[in-house]
Motif scaffolding. Structure first.
Motif, PDB file in Angstrom:
ATOM      1  N   PHE A  20     -60.282  19.176 -15.752  1.00 59.89           N
ATOM      2  CA  PHE A  20     -58.906  18.696 -15.598  1.00 59.89           C
ATOM      3  C   PHE A  20     -58.690  17.366 -16.303  1.00 59.89           C
ATOM      4  N   ILE A  21     -59.735  16.536 -16.310  1.00 63.61           N
ATOM      5  CA  ILE A  21     -59.627  15.198 -16.882  1.00 63.61           C
ATOM      6  C   ILE A  21     -59.420  15.255 -18.393  1.00 63.61           C
ATOM      7  N   THR A  22     -59.983  16.286 -19.049  1.00 58.33           N
ATOM      8  CA  THR A  22     -59.972  16.332 -20.515  1.00 58.33           C
ATOM      9  C   THR A  22     -59.127  17.474 -21.070  1.00 58.33           C
ATOM     10  N   THR A  23     -58.246  18.015 -20.263  1.00 58.20           N
ATOM     11  CA  THR A  23     -57.452  19.148 -20.731  1.00 58.20           C
ATOM     12  C   THR A  23     -56.006  18.756 -21.003  1.00 58.20           C
ATOM     13  N   SER A  24     -55.337  19.631 -21.741  1.00 58.20           N
ATOM     14  CA  SER A  24     -53.914  19.469 -22.010  1.00 58.20           C
ATOM     15  C   SER A  24     -53.191  20.726 -21.562  1.00 58.20           C
ATOM     16  N   CYS A  25     -51.964  20.561 -21.120  1.00 56.08           N
ATOM     17  CA  CYS A  25     -51.159  21.678 -20.657  1.00 56.08           C
ATOM     18  C   CYS A  25     -50.086  21.993 -21.683  1.00 56.08           C
ATOM     19  N   THR A  26     -49.934  23.272 -22.014  1.00 58.12           N
ATOM     20  CA  THR A  26     -48.869  23.678 -22.916  1.00 58.12           C
ATOM     21  C   THR A  26     -47.607  23.946 -22.102  1.00 58.12           C
ATOM     22  N   ARG A  27     -46.466  23.586 -22.655  1.00 55.33           N
ATOM     23  CA  ARG A  27     -45.207  23.721 -21.930  1.00 55.33           C
ATOM     24  C   ARG A  27     -44.739  25.174 -21.904  1.00 55.33           C
ATOM     25  N   ASP A  28     -44.045  25.504 -20.831  1.00 52.79           N
ATOM     26  CA  ASP A  28     -43.451  26.844 -20.721  1.00 52.79           C
ATOM     27  C   ASP A  28     -42.098  26.809 -21.405  1.00 52.79           C
ATOM     28  N   THR A  29     -42.128  26.936 -22.724  1.00 51.32           N
ATOM     29  CA  THR A  29     -40.907  26.831 -23.524  1.00 51.32           C
ATOM     30  C   THR A  29     -41.006  27.747 -24.735  1.00 51.32           C
ATOM     31  N   ALA A  30     -39.877  27.983 -25.374  1.00 49.92           N
ATOM     32  CA  ALA A  30     -39.842  28.898 -26.519  1.00 49.92           C
ATOM     33  C   ALA A  30     -40.319  28.198 -27.788  1.00 49.92           C
ATOM     34  N   TRP A  31     -41.034  28.929 -28.604  1.00 56.24           N
ATOM     35  CA  TRP A  31     -41.449  28.452 -29.919  1.00 56.24           C
ATOM     36  C   TRP A  31     -40.413  28.788 -30.988  1.00 56.24           C
ATOM     37  N   ARG A  32     -39.659  29.865 -30.764  1.00 53.28           N
ATOM     38  CA  ARG A  32     -38.764  30.374 -31.801  1.00 53.28           C
ATOM     39  C   ARG A  32     -37.314  30.103 -31.411  1.00 53.28           C
ATOM     40  N   THR A  33     -36.779  29.018 -31.910  1.00 52.72           N
ATOM     41  CA  THR A  33     -35.436  28.587 -31.520  1.00 52.72           C
ATOM     42  C   THR A  33     -34.460  28.480 -32.687  1.00 52.72           C
ATOM     43  N   GLN A  34     -34.954  28.608 -33.917  1.00 54.25           N
ATOM     44  CA  GLN A  34     -34.105  28.430 -35.091  1.00 54.25           C
ATOM     45  C   GLN A  34     -33.498  29.756 -35.532  1.00 54.25           C
ATOM     46  N   PRO A  35     -32.354  29.712 -36.228  1.00 58.44           N
ATOM     47  CA  PRO A  35     -31.663  30.942 -36.655  1.00 58.44           C
ATOM     48  C   PRO A  35     -32.517  31.766 -37.617  1.00 58.44           C
ATOM     49  N   PRO A  36     -32.117  33.027 -37.837  1.00 60.78           N
ATOM     50  CA  PRO A  36     -32.820  33.867 -38.820  1.00 60.78           C
ATOM     51  C   PRO A  36     -32.912  33.181 -40.164  1.00 60.78           C
ATOM     52  N   ALA A  37     -34.035  33.391 -40.855  1.00 61.61           N
ATOM     53  CA  ALA A  37     -34.236  32.702 -42.130  1.00 61.61           C
ATOM     54  C   ALA A  37     -35.050  33.562 -43.075  1.00 61.61           C
TER      55      ALA A  37
END
Length: 439
Positions: A20-37
């Motif tokens: 726990f001391i040396t870990t990082s937590c990833t957020r519960d969020t979307a990676w794909r937020t930008q319009p089609p490209a």
């Protein structure tokens, strides 16, 4: 055994505190937020990537099974509907990723899925259909650093099953409805690892309902699209037991029954053969498990819930309907059928002279809508080797088989004596993919 598991659980708990001391937590969020490209201009954060041979869309879910932004999903669905309305139709390939993955541009599963789609699109096997990939994303990696990600087994498994029930189910139903609008449309769904658990959770009740109605009406159960495939799925055999029991009953249906679900697992998959049973055995310390009996075809079968809970659906040998093994020195038995370099061994044709109620393989027939296929390491090397050309050719052949069943669409490459040949189909698709590798 129980004391050993308790000591192992305490050890893992100690490791978790230290990590726990040396870990990082990833957020519960979307990676794909930008319009089609257009990906020639860069599209690493776009929820629709527009590429030369295909388009790749991303539908992402929170840990509670909610879409991060339904507007993005509506845009994806609307685009698929427009392609479906075209004369040639649309081919949709859905991939549900598993543990330790997400929808980021750098994720290995995202990169591998792109390569598969690019090869399918470049092969010409889809005709004029627009190819659309749908990548189902979720927080498969919640922690990282100091090996902490491997302590998230229990939380990620639970989350995967919840997302399947609460979120993915409705998306697959909508895609299936679009697919059914035109015979030339194609829908293939694949789930890997905990993504296989998510996919099964999404379709479990749907398939069970279809099968119950089919059995009641003495008619074949309709498919979800042209194929659903679980690849090295990390979910316990107990979770598919009801579907298996209903699948066996289709032996009495006179009309040909299409295959609704393929469960494909490799003997080289260390994750489900070793780590999954350990994780489940620790969880089972808090469960009450019993033994029970069933009567099939006038024979008694005995089951242990502990075995069903600690063995994955693909590794539970009593479910197996077939096996794929490399053909060495042209060795075949009476129940083997050639498929390229491999032998397909049909357990539904095999017969045994003895019956052990605790180990006997469950009855099956060629009418079973659920296929449980074991492979050796020459076909799928390990847990993550599910993007190889052999797997792609096999799944493409599943699509061709169901299209032949639904509308008698039959290509010359898949034809033997005027009917569909899975083996010839597989050989053709694998050869086409190998040719692209050489170009």
């Amino acid at each position: 055994m129980r004391n050993t598991l308790i000591r192992l659980g305490l050890l893992l708990g100690s490791v978790a505190i230290l990590a726990f001391i040396t870990t990082s937590c990833t957020r519960d969020t979307a990676w794909r937020t930008q319009p089609p490209a257009d990906c020639q201009q860069g599209c690493g954060s776009s929820y629709i990537e527009e590429r030369e041979n295909y388009e790749l869309s991303f539908i992402e879910f929170s840990e509670r099974g909610n879409q991060f932004d339904r507007r993005r999903t509506r845009d994806i669905i609307n685009r698929i509907e427009r392609y479906s309305a075209q004369e040639s139709g649309v081919a949709v390939v859905v991939f549900v990723h598993g543990w330790l993955h997400n929808a980021s541009d750098s994720d290995r599963n995202v990169k591998s899925f792109r390569q598969v789609l690019d090869k399918i699109g470049a092969s010409g096997i889809l005709g004029q259909r627009q190819l659309m990939g749908v990548y189902v994303g979720w927080r498969g990696k919640s922690l990282h650093g100091a090996g902490s990600e491997y302590l998230t087994y229990w939380s990620r498994k639970s989350v995967a099953e919840e997302i399947g029930t609460n979120g993915v189910s409705s998306v697959l139903l909508k895609l299936s409805e679009i697919d059914a609008r035109k015979p030339s449309n194609i829908l293939l769904v694949a789930g890997h690892s905990f993504g296989g658990a998510m996919t099964l959770s999404a379709i479990d009740n749907i398939l069970l309902t279809k099968m119950i109605h089919g059995l009641a009406d003495d008619k074949p159960a309709p498919t979800i699209g042209e194929g659903v495939v679980l690849l090295n799925p990390a979910i316990e055999a107990n979770q598919i037991f009801a579907l298996k029991e209903h699948s066996m009953q289709f032996a009495k249906i006179k009309e040909p029954q299409p295959e609704l679900l393929h469960v494909i697992s490799s003997e080289g998959d260390k994750a489900t053969h070793v780590y999954f049973p350990i994780g489940q055995a620790i969880a089972a310390l808090a469960w009450d498990e019993v033994d029970f009996e069933r009567l099939y075809n006038d024979q008694t079968y005995r089951f242990s819930e502990h075995n069903l809970d600690t063995t994955t659906i693909g590794n539970y040998q009593r479910f197996w309907t077939g096996a794929l093994t490399l053909n060495k020195n042209n060795q075949m038995d009476a129940y083997d059928q050639p498929m390229g370099k491999w032998n397909f061994h049909d357990f539904c044709d095999s017969s045994t002279t003895t019956h052990d109620p605790t180990t006997a393989r469950l009855p099956c027939s060629h009418q079973d809508p659920i296929v449980f296929l074991k492979t050796d390491t020459s076909f799928i090397k390990d847990h993550g080797d599910v993007f190889n050309d052999k797997v792609s050719a096999y799944m493409t052949s599943i699509v061709a088989a169901n299209m032949y069943h639904e509308s008698k669409m039959l290509s010359e490459q898949c034809t033997y004596q005027g009917t569909f040949s899975f083996s010839l189909c597989f050989d053709f698709f694998l050869g086409r993919f190998n040719d692209l590798n050489a170009e």
